[in-house]
Design an enzyme around this catalytic site. Structure first.
Site, PDB file in Angstrom:
ATOM      1  N   GLU A  14       0.832  -1.200   0.000  1.00  0.00           N
ATOM      2  CA  GLU A  14       0.000   0.000   0.000  1.00  0.00           C
ATOM      3  C   GLU A  14       0.862   1.243   0.000  1.00  0.00           C
ATOM      4  OE1 GLU A  14      -3.936  -0.552   2.403  1.00  0.00           O
ATOM      5  OE2 GLU A  14      -2.190  -1.067   3.571  1.00  0.00           O
ATOM      6  N   GLY A  80     -10.121  -8.236   9.276  1.00  0.00           N
ATOM      7  CA  GLY A  80     -10.962  -9.423   9.219  1.00  0.00           C
ATOM      8  C   GLY A  80     -12.407  -9.034   9.518  1.00  0.00           C
ATOM      9  N   GLU A 195      -4.209  -2.347  14.717  1.00  0.00           N
ATOM     10  CA  GLU A 195      -3.579  -1.039  14.923  1.00  0.00           C
ATOM     11  C   GLU A 195      -4.530   0.115  15.226  1.00  0.00           C
ATOM     12  OE1 GLU A 195      -3.182  -2.710  11.925  1.00  0.00           O
ATOM     13  OE2 GLU A 195      -1.251  -3.687  12.307  1.00  0.00           O
ATOM     14  N   ASP A 218     -10.350 -10.984   4.974  1.00  0.00           N
ATOM     15  CA  ASP A 218     -10.649 -12.328   5.471  1.00  0.00           C
ATOM     16  C   ASP A 218     -11.820 -12.213   6.428  1.00  0.00           C
ATOM     17  OD1 ASP A 218      -9.451 -12.245   8.453  1.00  0.00           O
ATOM     18  OD2 ASP A 218      -8.124 -11.129   7.134  1.00  0.00           O
TER      19      ASP A 218
HETATM   20  N1  SAH Z   1       0.410 -12.805   6.727  1.00  0.00           N
HETATM   21  C1  SAH Z   1       0.456 -11.372   6.856  1.00  0.00           C
HETATM   22  C2  SAH Z   1       0.086 -11.097   8.271  1.00  0.00           C
HETATM   23  C3  SAH Z   1      -0.282  -9.708   8.486  1.00  0.00           C
HETATM   24  S1  SAH Z   1      -0.908  -9.487  10.080  1.00  0.00           S
HETATM   25  C4  SAH Z   1       1.832 -10.888   6.509  1.00  0.00           C
HETATM   26  O1  SAH Z   1       2.729 -11.694   6.416  1.00  0.00           O
HETATM   27  O2  SAH Z   1       2.025  -9.694   6.274  1.00  0.00           O
HETATM   28  C5  SAH Z   1      -2.394  -8.834   9.705  1.00  0.00           C
HETATM   29  C6  SAH Z   1      -2.452  -7.377   9.343  1.00  0.00           C
HETATM   30  O3  SAH Z   1      -3.687  -7.177   8.714  1.00  0.00           O
HETATM   31  C7  SAH Z   1      -2.427  -6.473  10.540  1.00  0.00           C
HETATM   32  O4  SAH Z   1      -1.813  -5.266  10.196  1.00  0.00           O
HETATM   33  C8  SAH Z   1      -3.919  -6.320  10.874  1.00  0.00           C
HETATM   34  O5  SAH Z   1      -4.238  -4.975  11.174  1.00  0.00           O
HETATM   35  C9  SAH Z   1      -4.678  -6.760   9.618  1.00  0.00           C
HETATM   36  N2  SAH Z   1      -5.597  -7.902   9.717  1.00  0.00           N
HETATM   37  C10 SAH Z   1      -6.202  -8.467   8.642  1.00  0.00           C
HETATM   38  N3  SAH Z   1      -6.965  -9.498   9.004  1.00  0.00           N
HETATM   39  C11 SAH Z   1      -6.857  -9.617  10.349  1.00  0.00           C
HETATM   40  C12 SAH Z   1      -7.408 -10.527  11.303  1.00  0.00           C
HETATM   41  N4  SAH Z   1      -8.190 -11.538  10.934  1.00  0.00           N
HETATM   42  N5  SAH Z   1      -7.079 -10.364  12.606  1.00  0.00           N
HETATM   43  C13 SAH Z   1      -6.255  -9.357  12.984  1.00  0.00           C
HETATM   44  N6  SAH Z   1      -5.703  -8.480  12.113  1.00  0.00           N
HETATM   45  C14 SAH Z   1      -5.994  -8.586  10.809  1.00  0.00           C
END
Ligand code: SAH
Length: 262
Positions: A14, A80, A195, A218
């Protein structure tokens, strides 16, 4: 000269999409991060990657406020979906934010930030209204923004814009058991991320407007770890850029000077 607005991205893809649209950006290093100072659509902007989690986001916000004197912070990223009907490809614009992993009970009520008497931080209504309006407009034609292939691949038939409670915590919620528990405890929560509520708390302390828009990547269930990177690159980063650009274009024009770091 008007103070810059901050656009904070949670994901690399992004931020790079934003930077590609900021021809005059200058890198300023602070707190181990790169803050990109320049203009986007004629507005003075500081763009930065927050990194993941509440502490990383709070540090980023504090530096934006103290060192760059930003007049508003807008957070973009993915989340999510929790509430029924908040589906992959939808956009959530927060009206309120809460830390779902904060619990100092029985001394303080569950979710309340100790000594603040507050569990829900309000997002700025004017910025939220503007972001929701540009999101409605942008999501009307997902094929135009993403291409037919991405729309088919991620099944983005008629993406929707939702407004309401966004909850944050230092957990990637990726089991049905955990998302069920969040739904039970916080029935009005639309989506979960890691965040937003931390930045909302910092902005509350400084009295500076804050807004958050998140693309649903998700459903915070057992399938949540799916193909995250591809979704971010092909869908979420394009939404973020389109929405941030459209929002900036709605702001009154500035003098065009480059914002300076102090
Ligand atoms: N597999 C990803 C993990 C990112 S962690 C990677 O390797 O980059 C998830 C990020 O997306 C965090 O910044 C959070 O704010 C957001 N996020 C998206 N889905 C989420 C969920 N189910 N639970 C918590 N945070 C989620």
């Amino acid at each position: 000269m008007s103070a810059p607005v901050a656009i904070v991205a949670a994901m690399h893809e992004e931020l790079s999409a934003l930077l590609a649209q900021m021809p005059d950006e200058q890198r300023v290093r602070a707190a181990g991060r790169d803050f990109w100072v320049g203009h986007l659509h004629g507005q003075p902007v500081v763009a930065v990657l927050s990194r993941i989690g509440k502490v990383a986001a709070a540090v980023t916000a504090t530096v934006l406020l103290e060192r760059f004197g930003v007049r508003a912070i807008v957070f973009t990223g993915v989340a999510g979906g929790l509430a029924p009907g908040v589906n992959v490809g939808d956009v959530v614009v927060a009206t309120q934010l809460l830390q779902h992993d904060l619990d100092a009970s029985p001394i303080f009520p569950k979710y309340e930030v100790p000594l603040m008497g507050l569990s829900r931080f309000a997002a700025d209504t004017a910025i939220g209204d503007a972001l929701a309006a540009v999101a409605e407009e942008t999501l009307r034609d997902p094929v135009a923004l993403l291409g037919q292939e991405a729309v088919d691949e991620f099944g983005l038939r008629s993406p929707k814009v939702h407004r309401g409670l966004l909850v944050s915590g230092d957990r990637f919620v990726s089991t049905a058991a955990e998302s069920d528990a969040l739904r039970r405890n916080l029935p009005d929560a639309l989506a979960v991320e890691m965040e937003g509520a931390a930045v909302a708390q910092v902005c509350h302390d400084y009295g500076v407007p804050f807004a958050a828009m998140r693309t649903i990547s998700d459903r915070a269930d057992d399938a949540a770890h799916g193909d995250f990177a591809r979704f971010v690159a092909e869908v979420a980063s394009r939404y973020s850029l389109a929405l941030a650009s459209a929002w900036l274009a709605t702001l009154p024009s500035s003098s065009g000077e480059t914002p300076a770091a102090t």
